[in-house]
Design a protein around this motif. Sequence first.
Motif, PDB file in Angstrom:
ATOM      1  N   PRO A  45     111.160  18.036  14.441  1.00 20.69           N
ATOM      2  CA  PRO A  45     110.369  18.997  14.225  1.00 20.69           C
ATOM      3  C   PRO A  45     109.985  19.318  12.737  1.00 20.69           C
ATOM      4  O   PRO A  45     108.916  19.463  12.461  1.00 20.69           O
TER       5      PRO A  45
ATOM      6  N   TYR B 267     107.804  15.419  18.871  1.00 20.03           N
ATOM      7  CA  TYR B 267     107.729  16.853  18.559  1.00 20.03           C
ATOM      8  C   TYR B 267     106.121  17.096  18.451  1.00 20.03           C
ATOM      9  O   TYR B 267     105.471  16.334  17.668  1.00 20.03           O
TER      10      TYR B 267
ATOM     11  N   TRP C  81     107.465  18.994  28.860  1.00 19.31           N
ATOM     12  CA  TRP C  81     108.080  19.270  27.416  1.00 19.31           C
ATOM     13  C   TRP C  81     109.543  20.179  27.420  1.00 19.31           C
ATOM     14  O   TRP C  81     109.501  20.693  28.457  1.00 19.31           O
TER      15      TRP C  81
ATOM     16  N   TRP D 166     103.365  18.731  16.478  1.00 18.21           N
ATOM     17  CA  TRP D 166     103.577  18.942  14.880  1.00 18.21           C
ATOM     18  C   TRP D 166     102.088  18.991  14.327  1.00 18.21           C
ATOM     19  O   TRP D 166     101.271  18.110  14.752  1.00 18.21           O
TER      20      TRP D 166
ATOM     21  N   GLY E 277     106.879  21.627  13.079  1.00 14.32           N
ATOM     22  CA  GLY E 277     107.010  21.678  14.367  1.00 14.32           C
ATOM     23  C   GLY E 277     107.310  23.148  14.952  1.00 14.32           C
ATOM     24  O   GLY E 277     107.668  23.095  16.308  1.00 14.32           O
TER      25      GLY E 277
ATOM     26  N   ARG F  41     109.280  19.472  22.385  1.00 12.02           N
ATOM     27  CA  ARG F  41     109.699  18.252  22.447  1.00 12.02           C
ATOM     28  C   ARG F  41     109.201  17.492  23.811  1.00 12.02           C
ATOM     29  O   ARG F  41     109.686  17.900  24.756  1.00 12.02           O
TER      30      ARG F  41
ATOM     31  N   GLY G  76     109.648  25.334  19.250  1.00  6.48           N
ATOM     32  CA  GLY G  76     109.372  23.912  19.087  1.00  6.48           C
ATOM     33  C   GLY G  76     109.182  23.164  20.655  1.00  6.48           C
ATOM     34  O   GLY G  76     109.809  23.525  21.447  1.00  6.48           O
TER      35      GLY G  76
END
Length: 296
Positions: A201, A176, A293, A178, A205, A169, A167
């Motif tokens: 997420p 997130y 990220w 996606w 995600g 973020r 994932g």
Amino acid sequence: MAPHVMLSYQWDNQALVKRVYDRLKDDGLPVWMDIEGGVSGNINDAMAAGVEEAAVVCLFMTPAYQASRSGKKELNYADSRGVPVVPVMVAKNWEASEWLGLITAGLLWIDFRNSEKSDDHFEKCIKSLVDEIMFSGGDLLSVEAPPPDVNDGAMERPSRRKQPGRGFRHALTGLYLWESGEQKFHPASDTRNSVELHNSPGDHGYWEEIRGDNCKHYRSFITNGYLGYDPNGNYTYTKASPHGAEEWQLLVDETDNSAERAVVVKNKHSELFLAVFNGQLTGQKFYNESCKWFLE
């Protein structure tokens, strides 16, 4: 011997590695360490057995480890058997080279350089390490439910399980990466799906990581579409099969001091960083905080 996490290190870092060993055991992971019953009888036979039954080998990287003959034997054997390797960076202002640099090239290391700064910092480093262990070999490990933490009364640590992918973020916005599932036609490659930002997420995600030729591909857990970036239209998408624009490099963000898993994601074809500007995904030529990220 059941599949386990093998800790490979040079003795100068034994105190830190023992602390990591104890915390991984507390989280219910099966862990192998030489001073904790891992070695009995012939040391070479014991080390070979440790590697052969390993689901993951965690190596603690330092100049002394790189100079160690036993470390070189262990890691070369793990590499020859295809055992996933999770590097843990311990040394400051140093990077692996020679045989160690060759084996760990392209691998995402866990930053333990300031792990003993505080208990909270150490715990965040442990979480990052556990996440990467589960990502790399969690399907092979038998993880026990951790007991209640005696320091927190009845509070229990979460059970560790393998996630269906990575994932991403965004560090500044908290949003997130996606896969929306919304389709749009593209004349050069037929259908592409839209990729956007989302506040949670969910399964949309998660991105499966697939190693390519000196790159990584990221495939949506939901649609099986490969993440790509079009520099001409400045937009991010997924499509059914990967080519040049769907090749990525995932690198540790060494400027980050948060103890979270900070990374930068760079499109290999366009050489642009995946960033967020004004709430929108975009490609950026030079790194700044909008390119950061956190892996989850």
